[in-house]
Design a protein around this motif. Sequence first.
Motif, PDB file in Angstrom:
ATOM      1  N   GLY A  11      86.725  85.128 107.409  1.00 51.59           N
ATOM      2  CA  GLY A  11      87.766  86.159 107.326  1.00 51.59           C
ATOM      3  C   GLY A  11      87.201  87.443 106.725  1.00 51.59           C
ATOM      4  O   GLY A  11      87.523  88.557 107.179  1.00 51.59           O
ATOM      5  N   LEU A  12      86.451  87.251 105.682  1.00 53.75           N
ATOM      6  CA  LEU A  12      85.837  88.411 105.036  1.00 53.75           C
ATOM      7  C   LEU A  12      84.858  89.064 106.000  1.00 53.75           C
ATOM      8  O   LEU A  12      84.777  90.293 106.066  1.00 53.75           O
ATOM      9  CB  LEU A  12      85.119  87.977 103.748  1.00 53.75           C
ATOM     10  CG  LEU A  12      84.487  89.084 102.929  1.00 53.75           C
ATOM     11  CD1 LEU A  12      85.521  90.091 102.454  1.00 53.75           C
ATOM     12  CD2 LEU A  12      83.719  88.519 101.775  1.00 53.75           C
ATOM     13  N   ILE A  18      85.549  94.680 111.042  1.00 53.91           N
ATOM     14  CA  ILE A  18      86.595  95.592 111.512  1.00 53.91           C
ATOM     15  C   ILE A  18      86.519  96.897 110.704  1.00 53.91           C
ATOM     16  O   ILE A  18      86.610  97.989 111.266  1.00 53.91           O
ATOM     17  CB  ILE A  18      87.984  94.950 111.409  1.00 53.91           C
ATOM     18  CG1 ILE A  18      88.079  93.820 112.408  1.00 53.91           C
ATOM     19  CG2 ILE A  18      89.084  95.967 111.648  1.00 53.91           C
ATOM     20  CD1 ILE A  18      89.346  93.003 112.291  1.00 53.91           C
ATOM     21  N   LEU A  19      86.350  96.808 109.409  1.00 60.14           N
ATOM     22  CA  LEU A  19      86.245  98.010 108.579  1.00 60.14           C
ATOM     23  C   LEU A  19      84.989  98.821 108.945  1.00 60.14           C
ATOM     24  O   LEU A  19      85.035 100.062 109.008  1.00 60.14           O
ATOM     25  CB  LEU A  19      86.206  97.651 107.097  1.00 60.14           C
ATOM     26  CG  LEU A  19      87.540  97.247 106.478  1.00 60.14           C
ATOM     27  CD1 LEU A  19      87.328  96.789 105.040  1.00 60.14           C
ATOM     28  CD2 LEU A  19      88.511  98.398 106.501  1.00 60.14           C
ATOM     29  N   LEU A  20      83.925  98.094 109.200  1.00 58.78           N
ATOM     30  CA  LEU A  20      82.690  98.762 109.604  1.00 58.78           C
ATOM     31  C   LEU A  20      82.875  99.478 110.928  1.00 58.78           C
ATOM     32  O   LEU A  20      82.499 100.640 111.090  1.00 58.78           O
ATOM     33  CB  LEU A  20      81.520  97.777 109.687  1.00 58.78           C
ATOM     34  CG  LEU A  20      80.172  98.401 110.072  1.00 58.78           C
ATOM     35  CD1 LEU A  20      79.684  99.416 109.033  1.00 58.78           C
ATOM     36  CD2 LEU A  20      79.141  97.329 110.295  1.00 58.78           C
ATOM     37  N   LEU A  21      83.539  98.752 111.892  1.00 54.69           N
ATOM     38  CA  LEU A  21      83.784  99.358 113.198  1.00 54.69           C
ATOM     39  C   LEU A  21      84.752 100.537 113.071  1.00 54.69           C
ATOM     40  O   LEU A  21      84.593 101.569 113.726  1.00 54.69           O
ATOM     41  CB  LEU A  21      84.314  98.316 114.186  1.00 54.69           C
ATOM     42  CG  LEU A  21      83.278  97.265 114.634  1.00 54.69           C
ATOM     43  CD1 LEU A  21      83.951  96.219 115.528  1.00 54.69           C
ATOM     44  CD2 LEU A  21      82.116  97.888 115.376  1.00 54.69           C
ATOM     45  N   ALA A  22      85.772 100.374 112.220  1.00 52.01           N
ATOM     46  CA  ALA A  22      86.737 101.452 112.011  1.00 52.01           C
ATOM     47  C   ALA A  22      86.034 102.647 111.355  1.00 52.01           C
ATOM     48  O   ALA A  22      86.276 103.817 111.716  1.00 52.01           O
ATOM     49  CB  ALA A  22      87.886 100.975 111.149  1.00 52.01           C
ATOM     50  N   LEU A  26      85.773 106.220 112.990  1.00 54.83           N
ATOM     51  CA  LEU A  26      86.192 107.438 112.290  1.00 54.83           C
ATOM     52  C   LEU A  26      85.022 108.420 112.152  1.00 54.83           C
ATOM     53  O   LEU A  26      85.181 109.636 112.293  1.00 54.83           O
ATOM     54  CB  LEU A  26      86.735 107.097 110.898  1.00 54.83           C
ATOM     55  CG  LEU A  26      88.112 106.446 110.867  1.00 54.83           C
ATOM     56  CD1 LEU A  26      88.447 106.011 109.445  1.00 54.83           C
ATOM     57  CD2 LEU A  26      89.163 107.430 111.368  1.00 54.83           C
ATOM     58  N   MET A  27      83.877 107.902 111.870  1.00 52.50           N
ATOM     59  CA  MET A  27      82.683 108.737 111.753  1.00 52.50           C
ATOM     60  C   MET A  27      82.365 109.391 113.099  1.00 52.50           C
ATOM     61  O   MET A  27      82.032 110.571 113.135  1.00 52.50           O
ATOM     62  CB  MET A  27      81.475 107.907 111.295  1.00 52.50           C
ATOM     63  CG  MET A  27      81.585 107.397 109.884  1.00 52.50           C
ATOM     64  SD  MET A  27      80.979 108.528 108.667  1.00 52.50           S
ATOM     65  CE  MET A  27      79.280 108.563 108.962  1.00 52.50           C
ATOM     66  N   VAL A  28      82.480 108.581 114.183  1.00 57.42           N
ATOM     67  CA  VAL A  28      82.187 109.130 115.504  1.00 57.42           C
ATOM     68  C   VAL A  28      83.213 110.193 115.840  1.00 57.42           C
ATOM     69  O   VAL A  28      82.885 111.264 116.340  1.00 57.42           O
ATOM     70  CB  VAL A  28      82.174 108.010 116.581  1.00 57.42           C
ATOM     71  CG1 VAL A  28      82.183 108.596 117.978  1.00 57.42           C
ATOM     72  CG2 VAL A  28      80.951 107.133 116.397  1.00 57.42           C
TER      73      VAL A  28
END
Length: 166
Positions: A11-12, A18-22, A26-28
């Motif tokens: 889960g972690l 997901i946070l990394l992808l988000a 956002l960075m992109v």
Amino acid sequence: METLLNDFSPGLFIVSTILLLALIALMVKFAWKPILNSLEERETGIQKALDAAENARKEMQNLQADNESLVREAREERDAMLKEAREIKDKMISEAKDEAKEVAAILIQNAQASIQQEKQAALAEIKKSVAELSINIAESVIKRELASKEDQLELVEGILKEVTLN
């Protein structure tokens, strides 16, 4: 490594992914384009500066070539002016010499003519003086020789005969 596998939480892992992808999304979306734009602007600015430096270098070379050309032309013009000045100086000197020779020739001719006139006047004066002296001498001689009236009459008759014969 085992401890790493024992502490692994799917889960972690999924939430972190997901946070990394988000975060990447956002960075992109928000940061990637401005970063790329600023990099492109910087690259463009650097390229423009390099182009400007190259143009400045070429312009400097052109200016140096133009300066060398102008200096060469100025030297040629100076040499031409000096040559012309020398020619004018030589011409003026030559004309002055010719004029001086002509004036000297005229002065010499005038002096010779004056000398000739004075010579003739002196000769005429000498002839006149000689004639007067001769007459004075003749008078003195005749006075002494013709002290008597008979001698005077004979002389006058002889002169009259010569004059009528000639």
